[in-house]
Structure formats: structure tokens, C-alpha cells
Scaffold this motif. Sequence first.
Motif: not given
Lengths: 398, 514
Positions: A191, A208, A221-222, A226-228, A231
Motif C-alpha cells: 500500500a 488482500q 489492495w491486491d 500492489g494494485q489499488l 479507495s
Amino acid sequence: MDQTFLAIVFGPCDKCSKNKPLRPVSVKSEQRSYCSLCVEMMATEGLHENETLASLKSEAESLKGKLEEERAKLHDVELHQVAERVEALGQFVMKTRRTLKGHGNKVLCMDWCKDKRRIVSSSQDGKVIVWDSFTTNKEHAVTMPCTWVMACAYAPSGCAIACGGLDNKCSVYPLTFEKNENMAAKKKSVAMHTNYLSACSFTNSDMQILTASGDGTCALWDVESGQLLQSFHGHGADVLCLDLAPSETGNTFVSGGCDKKAMVWDMRSGQCVQSFETHDSDINSVRYYPSGDAFASGSDDATCRLYDLRADREVAIYSKESIIFGASSVDFSLSGRLLFAGYNDYTINVWDVLKGSRVSILFGHENRVSTLRVSPDGTAFCSGSWDHTLRVSAGRLI
Amino acid sequence: LKMSHQGLPPAHPSHPSHVLQIETLMMEMQSPDTGIKTQAQAVMVTSIPHAVTGNDIMQWILQRLQVTAEEALHLGDLFVKYGYIYPLQEPKNLTLKADGSLYRFQTPYFWPVQSWAADDTDYAIYLAKKNIKRKGILEEYEKEHYNMLNQKINYKWDFVIMQAKEQYKAGKERKKEDRYALDCQERAYWLVNRTPPGMLDVLEYGIDRVTDPNENKVNQVRQPWIMYYQQAILKTRVKSSVSLGGIVKYSEQFLSNDPILSGCLPSNPWISDDPDFWDLNAKLVEVPTRMRVERWAFNFSELIRDPKGRQNFQLFLKKEFSGENLGFWEACEDLKYGDQSKVKEKAEEIYKLFLAPGARRWINIDGKTMGITVKGLEHPHRYVLDAAQTHIYMLMKKDSYGRYLKSPIYKEMLAKAVVPQEGVKKRQVKLAVIVGFVFLVVARVEKLIHGSFPGRREHWCPEHGKTPAHETLAARAETDPRFGVIHRICSAAWTKPLTPGVREGDRQQAAPCE
């Protein structure tokens, strides 16, 4: 306990016409379906014609008043009245059974492993330690590149931990038992926030992570990429805490912040589905009641409160004139009957959730209690303090 | 006693709200009607006015806040640590003693106000004054501070020294008792604001909380608030009596499962140091405990959350030829919470296995849900199967679950389930071992003194093996199970020789019983 499902509608956005997951939105008192990007843009728009900041604020205030009216309509009884028929609790004997010494500075956060005996703890000096608290052995230790590691969490599988703080990040460390283990080498940065990380939690898997930050947002987050994923915007100030709902059917979590608000979010859409603003100061800790139908909060205003999600209101305040210092951390016993709360006056107060009275006060720590969690099977609770120690306490009613 | 203020230093954040409440209590404590009666007290040879004893303070708090002595002492101690009350007799030690030790109320000017930090210049003046009073009296840490300040505010140093001298002179002109009290006052203030190493720094508040909640931004007003309120007003709510009833009911239902409220069998590992409870409740233990199996009947969530329960439920579903439902549900969970990069791949697999016409584990969902799902799968995302998953979950919950609880599979599990005995066993064995050891030691000592084991001196009968002591123990063992174990261990001790040779010798000496 049933929760209504919001089936995610996927289709063309009413504004930009792109095919995306859609959220219901009110535009000039009409219902529309916008994609999250268009919602964001609408939110950050400047004033419309005939609008001033003052007029917007007064519109918000009047709507808030109307909401309170609606909430009050179905309020026909108080919690302690319903709890009258419940047997009162007897005397309590809780003792410290294990003291974990090893941190060189304030302990800021801890979390239990699902195996009911291991814990991870983090401190001001950047150290994160994994303990078998039953034997008090330290099993792993890593030094973060930042100080004030305010958040840490154990992965559901027990094979990894997550932590972060003043580095504005949440990192995941796999736990191995290799000789000459270098935990820092396998670290994964997941994150990225624009301010300090205040809380983190894995969802139902190691893949997650949900985070809360001083930048006023929460995020999902994955871990692998590291993908958002999503939000969550809405808090007007630092978000200090979060907790995931225990239910299999809901996908919600609650967060608390410096704006004195506790907010319940739908993890799928990023929408705030419920909000409560009754505390007088920062909310340091939120925790779901084990059934998932309510949650408790602990605040700097020296009170803890219970919020009923189905009735959509605050239903209890746990306070006493002699409790002057803020509550930093709260958690329920397994049945939800007891609420353990750690305070900034170094004590732990135990509350009868249903009757609203304080059952017991526990002394022992020599500085603020900063973190407190009941073990997964409810046999004990662990408290961490600015006095550098963690204590596992157990006992029972006599 | 004047303090110089060279402009206001940067403000501390004002979030600790305990300050206001403590100040209110402090005012009450000093009020002529409701407060503590102060009087002049002798400290060494000086009579200090307006002093109170530690016990007075504790008693006042106890009465006023209706708390126990322990709590009153703890709270009073915090007041001293925070600098609202200062000690007259042990000025270095900021603790409250519930005895005749003397204290005074700190002047409000010196209260720990969060809106300005104690000034460096003032501290320098204080240290300089202390040094003038008696050279070399400064503590190590104070010397360090002094030297550091000398460098840091060197340009003001003449001013600092001048102020220190002025204050010292003014002090000398005061009455002895005033001077003493003011010294203690000042010392307490600096102990709080410039904490010596090793002492608790009460003014530490953690890190600065960043965002200002008072900022007025358009985007924070319109969204989410106006939008949120509009939606929230329309939300369905439940009557308080109904939802609160549910909360109370849950708590009652789980009371017996709550180890803190009801204990746990065989014992709480943290209390007994015996991890049996965890072994008996392992994730996929062969035979679960009765409490655990009974819990599966509380609600569907309890069953499906427990891996063992889920396993058992799956057995039942297979018998009913609806095992694919649980399989599908689990696959959806994996999709929702798994690796983001595998979402598309997993969604396709699930479709092929469970949803496609003629699929191997085809699940039975209504046409509308199937329609939504198939359309959604054109653009798969983590929640694309939500509608179908809910449908199947509800089906299992409202239909299969009820039948499962009445099924032989569940009933058998319940019947087989183990009810652990209360863990007296370990205590019993420990006790027995200790007592047995003591007997052994005593026996050996007796042997040393008398040349043979006790009891063997008397009628040790090769057939009956009885001795008086042995007999008493045997009799006791009949009524008290603890003695049974001791009896068995002691019997072993008495019949077990030190070395084979000794036994032969003993036997020769013993006379057979009649």
C-alpha cells in the motif's frame, strides 16, 4: 443475520457512457448511475450556479437533522431495558499470565494469529516481532526502515504479516523458518498512502489488505501486484482505525477517525453506507460485535460507545466520571457480553456491554495501553503498552 | 515568580480532552466548600502553608468519584505525574503516597496546558538560577540540557544569566516557607516538562494528527455528505426493540462458549499452562468437541465458518446431490479474495464448471440471476458472481441447513463428539508426583537411619505386601481419588528396591504375616 445485497450493476455510465461498475448517485434530486471516476469528478467540482459554500453547508446540516429524525422514529426502547431480563455478571478475576518483553520502545499495535497463540507486535522504534506468546518465545523479528510502526496484522494463513507506519506504506513479510532467515529481503511493498498508516487488516485471504491512513482515506489492495482495488473517501480527517465485518454475506468494514465519525463502507462499491457522529473527540478504535450487527468504538473523549447497525443509531455509552483519559483500543469477548477497553491512564476497563456498567478495572501497565485484542477463541486478551511490554491476561467470572 | 515569554512557541495539538476534566476536578479539590481542607504543615523545620497529605487527596477522590481506594490512588498519582499536584518532601519523585506525605496544589500558571510548550529560555533561566544557588547541584541530564541550551540560545545568554540573578535575588527576599514551596513548585513543573531520562514523560502524546477537521472544502460538503444524507434518509431501519433484542439474544446464546464468562474444558491453556484445549479444538480434528458441534446448530454462519462443520455439511450435501452448491460458494469466495491477476481466469473456470449449460457441477439458480451473471461475465471482476453466490448461500441456509441438522450425519457427529473432562488430571498428577516424591525422600532417609524401608521393618508380607501406612493410604484411596494416585505411586515406591540386592536382604528380615 441477513444483509441486503447490492448486486453490482455493470453498464454504461450516465455521464461518460463508458462500461464500468456503477454507483447510484443523486444529481439535482434525481437518481443516476455514475462510474466511480465520474462520482469523484462530481465531488471535486466547484460550486454550481446559485450555490455558495454556506448554502451547501446549511443544506447538509438540514439533511443531517432530517436523518436524525428518521432514526429516532423507530427508537422504542433502550438497550439496558432490553437487558433487564439478563442475569447480572458476578465478580471477575483476571490476571496477567504472560508478559512479553523485548521491544525497546512503545508498543503501538498487535494482532493475533488464527492459531490462537501467536501474535505479531510493532513498536515506535521500528521493530516488528512475532511471538509464540504461550511460551513467550520470539519467533521472528524485523526492523522496519521507519519509526512509529502503528499498524500490524497477521495473515489468515499464519504465513505472513503486514505492517506500516510513518513510511506511509503497508508492507507484507512472508514468515519462513529457514535458517539465517532474512525477512527484510522478501518484503513486499503493497500500500502507498500520502500520510502515515494507522491501521491494516487482511481480508479473508492473504491476498488482500485493507488499510487506513492519516491522509483521511481507507484503501483495499491486491498484495501480489500492489494494485489499488478500491479507495474509500469520506472522512474529513485522519482515519485511525478499522475493522472488517465478521459476516460471510456482508462485505463491509467500519472505520473511525479524527473527524469524530465512525463510517461503515461497502467494500465493493467504495460507498459509505452508514455514518455515526456522536463522539466528542477522535475515535481511536472500532470493533464489530461478534454477530456483525453492531460495533463498539473507543475515543479520546474518554467514552466507548455501541452502535446498532440495523437500528442505525448509537445505543449505549460506556463512561464514568472517574474515567478521564481517552480509550485507545477496544475489543469484545467471544459472546460479545464483555467489552475490554485500554485507556491512556494505563488501565483496562471491562464493561458489561448489555447493562452498560463497568465490571472490572485492571491495573498493571506502567504507561498508556495502546492496543488490545481478544484472542480468536476468546480464552485471553493481549494488551500492548507504551511501557514497552505486552501482556496476555486470562481469568474468569467467579 | 515571573516567567519571561519571548513570544508564543509553537502550539501543541489540542486533542487530549482529559485536560479540561482534570482542571475541573482540581478546582473542586481546592474549593473552600467542597475541597480538601489545607493547613500549614511542617516540613523539616519550616511550616509550609496550604499543604495537604497524600491520604487526604486519595480520600477526597474516593468520595467524590465513588471509586475504590486502588482507583483513587491511581488517579491521584496521575494528577501528581501530570504536575497538577506536587510533593513537598520528595520533590524528585512525582508519585502520590496514601499516607501523611505532604503535597500542594500546583499554581494554574504551571498547569500542563497543551496550547504552549514550556519555553527553552525559561528552562535555561531555571537551570542557571539553580547553578547560582548552589554550584554543581545540577543533575547529569540537567548539565547536558544546560550546555545544549548555551549553544542553542547563546545570543540570549546575557539575558538568561541576568534574569536568573534577578530571580535568585527576589527569591532570597521571600519568607523561608514561601521560598521552599516555590522551589518545589518550580522543580515539579520542570520534571514534567523536561523529563529526566528513565522517568515517564506524561506530555508525550504520540505523533501529530495531520488533517484539520475544520477545513471547509466544497468537495467535503457535497460529497459524501449531501449525497450520503439523501441516501441514508431513505434507508430501511429496524425497530430498536427488534435489533437490540437480537444483540441480547446473541450474547445469551454464546455465553456458554465464552471462556472468560464460562470457562472452557478441559482448562484454559493460559491459566493451566496445558494446551489440550487447543489440541481438542484443532481446525480439522478427527473428533470435535460437543460444544463445537452444538454451535453449528446456532445459525448457518457458525456451521459454514468452521472448517470441520463445513466438511461435515459437505458430506450431507453430497448425499442430497447438492454438493456443488457448497463448491460453488467456496469458488466465489476464492474469486473475491484471491489474487487480482487471476480474476478473469478463475471466473471463466467457475463458469465452465458450475454455470455453463451441461456443466459438470451445474448449480441450479433461477433464470434472472443466471442472466445477470452471464452478462456480467463478459467483463469479469471480483464481485461478478455476487448475485449467484447470494442465491446459492440463501438456498443452503434456508433449505439444506434445516434438513442437515435433522440428518443422521449431523446426529452422528453430535453423538461421537467428545466432552473433555475438567483438567483436574494434570493437577492431580502434579500433586501426586510431589507427594510421592516426598514419601520417597522420607523413605530413603528412614532407610539410611534404620537400615531398611519403613514398613518393611514391620510386617511386610510377601503375599499381601501390606503395611500400616500402606493400609491407611489404601483406605483413603477408596473415598478420595487424589489419594488413589498417591497410593499407587507410594506402593510403587515401597515395593521398588534401591538395588536388587536390598530386596533379598529385606525379605530375609521380614516376618511373614499371619
